[in-house]
Design a protein around this motif. Structure first.
Motif, mmCIF file in Angstrom:
data_model
loop_
_atom_site.group_PDB
_atom_site.id
_atom_site.type_symbol
_atom_site.label_atom_id
_atom_site.label_comp_id
_atom_site.label_asym_id
_atom_site.label_seq_id
_atom_site.Cartn_x
_atom_site.Cartn_y
_atom_site.Cartn_z
ATOM 1 N N GLY A 107 0.828 -1.207 0.000
ATOM 2 C CA GLY A 107 0.000 0.000 0.000
ATOM 3 C C GLY A 107 0.858 1.250 0.000
ATOM 4 N N MET A 108 0.586 2.168 0.899
ATOM 5 C CA MET A 108 1.343 3.418 1.027
ATOM 6 C C MET A 108 2.728 3.197 1.646
ATOM 7 S SD MET A 108 0.932 6.869 1.030
ATOM 8 C CE MET A 108 -0.730 7.349 1.421
ATOM 9 N N GLY A 109 2.950 2.037 2.246
ATOM 10 C CA GLY A 109 4.261 1.721 2.818
ATOM 11 C C GLY A 109 4.444 2.150 4.261
ATOM 12 N N THR A 110 3.394 2.643 4.906
ATOM 13 C CA THR A 110 3.530 3.149 6.283
ATOM 14 C C THR A 110 4.034 2.053 7.229
ATOM 15 O OG1 THR A 110 1.652 4.562 5.812
ATOM 16 C CG2 THR A 110 2.318 4.415 8.113
ATOM 17 N N ASP A 111 3.381 0.893 7.208
ATOM 18 C CA ASP A 111 3.794 -0.202 8.098
ATOM 19 C C ASP A 111 5.208 -0.666 7.744
ATOM 20 O OD1 ASP A 111 1.394 -0.243 9.542
ATOM 21 O OD2 ASP A 111 0.449 -1.629 8.128
ATOM 22 N N ALA A 112 5.495 -0.729 6.438
ATOM 23 C CA ALA A 112 6.826 -1.193 6.002
ATOM 24 C C ALA A 112 7.915 -0.236 6.500
ATOM 25 C CB ALA A 112 6.870 -1.305 4.485
ATOM 26 N N ILE A 113 7.617 1.071 6.520
ATOM 27 C CA ILE A 113 8.618 2.054 6.969
ATOM 28 C C ILE A 113 8.925 1.838 8.459
ATOM 29 C CG2 ILE A 113 9.056 4.519 7.388
ATOM 30 C CD1 ILE A 113 7.254 5.047 4.859
ATOM 31 N N VAL A 114 7.887 1.622 9.253
ATOM 32 C CA VAL A 114 8.090 1.403 10.697
ATOM 33 C C VAL A 114 8.894 0.111 10.894
ATOM 34 C CG1 VAL A 114 6.967 1.102 12.944
ATOM 35 C CG2 VAL A 114 5.952 2.646 11.251
ATOM 36 N N ALA A 115 8.529 -0.933 10.149
ATOM 37 C CA ALA A 115 9.266 -2.205 10.257
ATOM 38 C C ALA A 115 10.724 -2.019 9.827
ATOM 39 C CB ALA A 115 8.584 -3.277 9.401
ATOM 40 N N SER A 116 10.935 -1.257 8.748
ATOM 41 C CA SER A 116 12.283 -1.044 8.227
ATOM 42 C C SER A 116 13.139 -0.281 9.239
ATOM 43 C CB SER A 116 12.188 -0.272 6.901
ATOM 44 O OG SER A 116 13.450 0.068 6.432
ATOM 45 N N TYR A 117 12.520 0.672 9.923
ATOM 46 C CA TYR A 117 13.252 1.461 10.937
ATOM 47 C C TYR A 117 13.719 0.532 12.062
ATOM 48 C CZ TYR A 117 14.546 5.267 13.995
ATOM 49 O OH TYR A 117 15.259 6.120 14.798
ATOM 50 N N VAL A 118 12.810 -0.336 12.517
ATOM 51 C CA VAL A 118 13.143 -1.233 13.630
ATOM 52 C C VAL A 118 14.165 -2.281 13.183
ATOM 53 C CG1 VAL A 118 12.207 -2.986 15.212
ATOM 54 C CG2 VAL A 118 10.948 -0.855 14.813
ATOM 55 N N ALA A 119 14.003 -2.817 11.979
ATOM 56 C CA ALA A 119 14.937 -3.839 11.477
ATOM 57 C C ALA A 119 16.342 -3.247 11.287
ATOM 58 C CB ALA A 119 14.420 -4.426 10.169
ATOM 59 N N GLY A 120 16.396 -1.938 10.970
ATOM 60 C CA GLY A 120 17.687 -1.245 10.868
ATOM 61 C C GLY A 120 18.460 -1.618 9.617
ATOM 62 N N SER A 121 19.665 -1.047 9.528
ATOM 63 C CA SER A 121 20.434 -1.204 8.290
ATOM 64 C C SER A 121 20.893 -2.650 8.079
ATOM 65 C CB SER A 121 21.639 -0.267 8.298
ATOM 66 O OG SER A 121 22.407 -0.538 9.436
ATOM 67 N N GLU A 122 20.927 -3.446 9.149
ATOM 68 C CA GLU A 122 21.300 -4.858 8.967
ATOM 69 C C GLU A 122 20.091 -5.748 8.692
ATOM 70 O OE1 GLU A 122 23.852 -5.750 12.364
ATOM 71 O OE2 GLU A 122 24.887 -3.918 11.750
ATOM 72 N N GLY A 123 18.909 -5.155 8.772
ATOM 73 C CA GLY A 123 17.691 -5.901 8.477
ATOM 74 C C GLY A 123 17.318 -5.753 7.013
ATOM 75 N N ARG A 124 16.123 -6.272 6.673
ATOM 76 C CA ARG A 124 15.702 -6.254 5.264
ATOM 77 C C ARG A 124 14.184 -6.201 5.226
ATOM 78 N NH1 ARG A 124 15.180 -10.762 1.253
ATOM 79 N NH2 ARG A 124 15.348 -12.149 3.042
ATOM 80 N N VAL A 125 13.632 -5.301 4.407
ATOM 81 C CA VAL A 125 12.177 -5.264 4.220
ATOM 82 C C VAL A 125 11.878 -5.274 2.724
ATOM 83 C CG1 VAL A 125 10.042 -3.945 4.573
ATOM 84 C CG2 VAL A 125 11.743 -4.031 6.396
ATOM 85 N N VAL A 126 11.056 -6.239 2.323
ATOM 86 C CA VAL A 126 10.591 -6.308 0.929
ATOM 87 C C VAL A 126 9.091 -6.069 0.959
ATOM 88 C CG1 VAL A 126 10.304 -7.814 -1.089
ATOM 89 C CG2 VAL A 126 12.397 -7.945 0.285
ATOM 90 N N GLY A 127 8.610 -5.157 0.097
ATOM 91 C CA GLY A 127 7.179 -4.855 0.037
ATOM 92 C C GLY A 127 6.598 -5.295 -1.289
ATOM 93 N N LEU A 128 5.484 -6.034 -1.234
ATOM 94 C CA LEU A 128 4.805 -6.484 -2.455
ATOM 95 C C LEU A 128 3.525 -5.694 -2.642
ATOM 96 C CD1 LEU A 128 5.028 -10.354 -1.878
ATOM 97 C CD2 LEU A 128 6.775 -8.822 -2.846
ATOM 98 N N GLU A 129 3.246 -5.315 -3.872
ATOM 99 C CA GLU A 129 2.019 -4.568 -4.140
ATOM 100 C C GLU A 129 1.453 -5.022 -5.491
ATOM 101 O OE1 GLU A 129 -0.128 -2.401 -2.528
ATOM 102 O OE2 GLU A 129 -1.178 -2.733 -4.400
ATOM 103 N N ALA A 130 0.180 -5.434 -5.474
ATOM 104 C CA ALA A 130 -0.457 -5.947 -6.692
ATOM 105 C C ALA A 130 -0.786 -4.831 -7.673
ATOM 106 C CB ALA A 130 -1.725 -6.716 -6.320
ATOM 107 N N SER A 131 -1.192 -3.681 -7.170
ATOM 108 C CA SER A 131 -1.623 -2.592 -8.052
ATOM 109 C C SER A 131 -0.417 -1.865 -8.642
ATOM 110 C CB SER A 131 -2.478 -1.590 -7.256
ATOM 111 O OG SER A 131 -2.436 -0.319 -7.859
ATOM 112 N N ALA A 132 -0.381 -1.798 -9.976
ATOM 113 C CA ALA A 132 0.757 -1.145 -10.643
ATOM 114 C C ALA A 132 0.821 0.339 -10.276
ATOM 115 C CB ALA A 132 0.630 -1.313 -12.153
ATOM 116 N N ILE A 133 -0.338 0.981 -10.143
ATOM 117 C CA ILE A 133 -0.334 2.429 -9.845
ATOM 118 C C ILE A 133 0.139 2.683 -8.418
ATOM 119 C CG2 ILE A 133 -1.806 4.475 -9.593
ATOM 120 C CD1 ILE A 133 -3.449 3.451 -11.974
ATOM 121 N N ILE A 134 -0.374 1.899 -7.458
ATOM 122 C CA ILE A 134 0.066 2.077 -6.066
ATOM 123 C C ILE A 134 1.554 1.759 -5.949
ATOM 124 C CG2 ILE A 134 -0.222 1.259 -3.687
ATOM 125 C CD1 ILE A 134 -3.178 0.752 -4.355
#
Ligand SMILES: C[S@@+](CC[C@H](N)C(=O)[O-])C[C@H]1O[C@@H](n2cnc3c(N)ncnc32)[C@H](O)[C@@H]1O
Length: 268
Positions: A107-134
């Motif tokens: 979606g907008m990536g809000t949850d992914a951003i919070v997760a990415s912050y907590v995971a830190g530079s040694e962590g990894r976040v991949v976001g999947l989105e079905a809608s090409a426009i989003i």
């Protein structure tokens, strides 16, 4: 796709270049604005959505309002974590620095951003989105969003998220066992949240399908630690999906269903 790309009225090289890139990614026509109004363009081309390129970012103009990238609640949630307050999603994930998260519903990536912050530079976040426009709007925002008032560490969290425009089921099926620590779902809510200005255009652009049990089975195979599902409080989705461990704030309108996958346990 039922969509065209144009620029804001005040043309510039930056807006035109962004419009051309967006049109190429979406594989839809680029139309020179020539002073036309967005509604006039909609009528003339018989389309629902017009992507409008500004100098800095793309906006999806839908009949239900504009959709564009912003931090939404991400900054506020990160600041709360920095003040030693808990975040229900992070607690449900039991997310630790250095871990990996597959956000199946970016979606907008809000949850992914919070997760990415907590995971830190040694962590990894991949976001999947079905809608090409989003996917276009969010991935553009994650890579290019700038605000001098936002801390460099938060901007770094945005930049390290990898976006893939794909359906989560086919992606999950292609992944080996235990590829991520946490697999996360925030499906479009079964019961729309009333008066949400952000959700109205999102709902028009998004994949609104409910989560299927076979997708959860794949998610449990791919997650070595936990699968977490976000839903509105009182939703019957957890019941339908057979999820019994539910967490969240006592008075919150959001709840999280948690499945402890326990590594290889699910494979047997
Ligand atoms: C409620 S929004 C997610 C909001 C997000 N958690 C955030 O913080 O901004 C759900 C998103 O999941 C996407 N989605 C739904 N089904 C999907 C699927 N099968 N594969 C990939 N994305 C999907 C929708 O298009 C929508 O953008």
């Amino acid at each position: 796709m039922n969509c065209i790309v144009t620029t804001i009225r005040k043309q510039s090289t930056a807006a035109e270049s962004l419009a051309h890139r967006a049109a190429a990614i979406l594989q839809v026509p680029y139309i020179k604005r020539d002073g036309m109004g967005i509604d006039a363009l909609r009528c003339r081309f018989g389309i629902d959505t017009v992507i409008v390129a500004t100098q800095t970012h793309p906006i999806a103009s839908t009949s239900n309002g504009d959709y564009f990238f912003h931090l939404s609640m991400a900054e506020l949630r990160i600041n709360k974590l920095l003040n030693a307050e808990s975040d229900h999603m992070i607690s449900a994930m039991n997310l630790q620095t250095g871990q990996s998260v597959l956000d199946c519903t970016l979606g907008m990536g809000t949850d992914a951003i919070v997760a990415s912050y907590v995971a830190g530079s040694e962590g990894r976040v991949v976001g999947l989105e079905a809608s090409a426009i989003i996917s276009l709007i969010t991935s553009w925002g994650l890579q290019n969003f700038m605000d001098p008032d936002v801390s460099p560490k938060i901007l770094a969290a945005l930049r390290q998220i990898t976006v893939q425009q794909t359906d989560y089921f086919s992606y999950l099926k292609s992944m080996p066992d235990d590829s991520f620590d946490v697999v996360y779902f925030d499906p479009m809510f079964r019961r729309p949240v009333a008066n949400s200005i952000t959700l109205k255009p999102l709902r028009e652009l998004a994949n609104n399908e409910a989560l299927k049990p076979e997708v959860l089975t794949e998610a449990c195979r791919v997650a070595s630690h936990r699968v977490v599902i976000k839903e509105t409080s009182g939703s019957l989705e957890f019941n339908r999906l057979g999820i019994t461990h539910i967490t969240g704030g006592k008075y919150s309108s959001i709840q999280y269903g948690v499945i402890h996958t326990g590594g290889t346990a699910w494979k047997n």
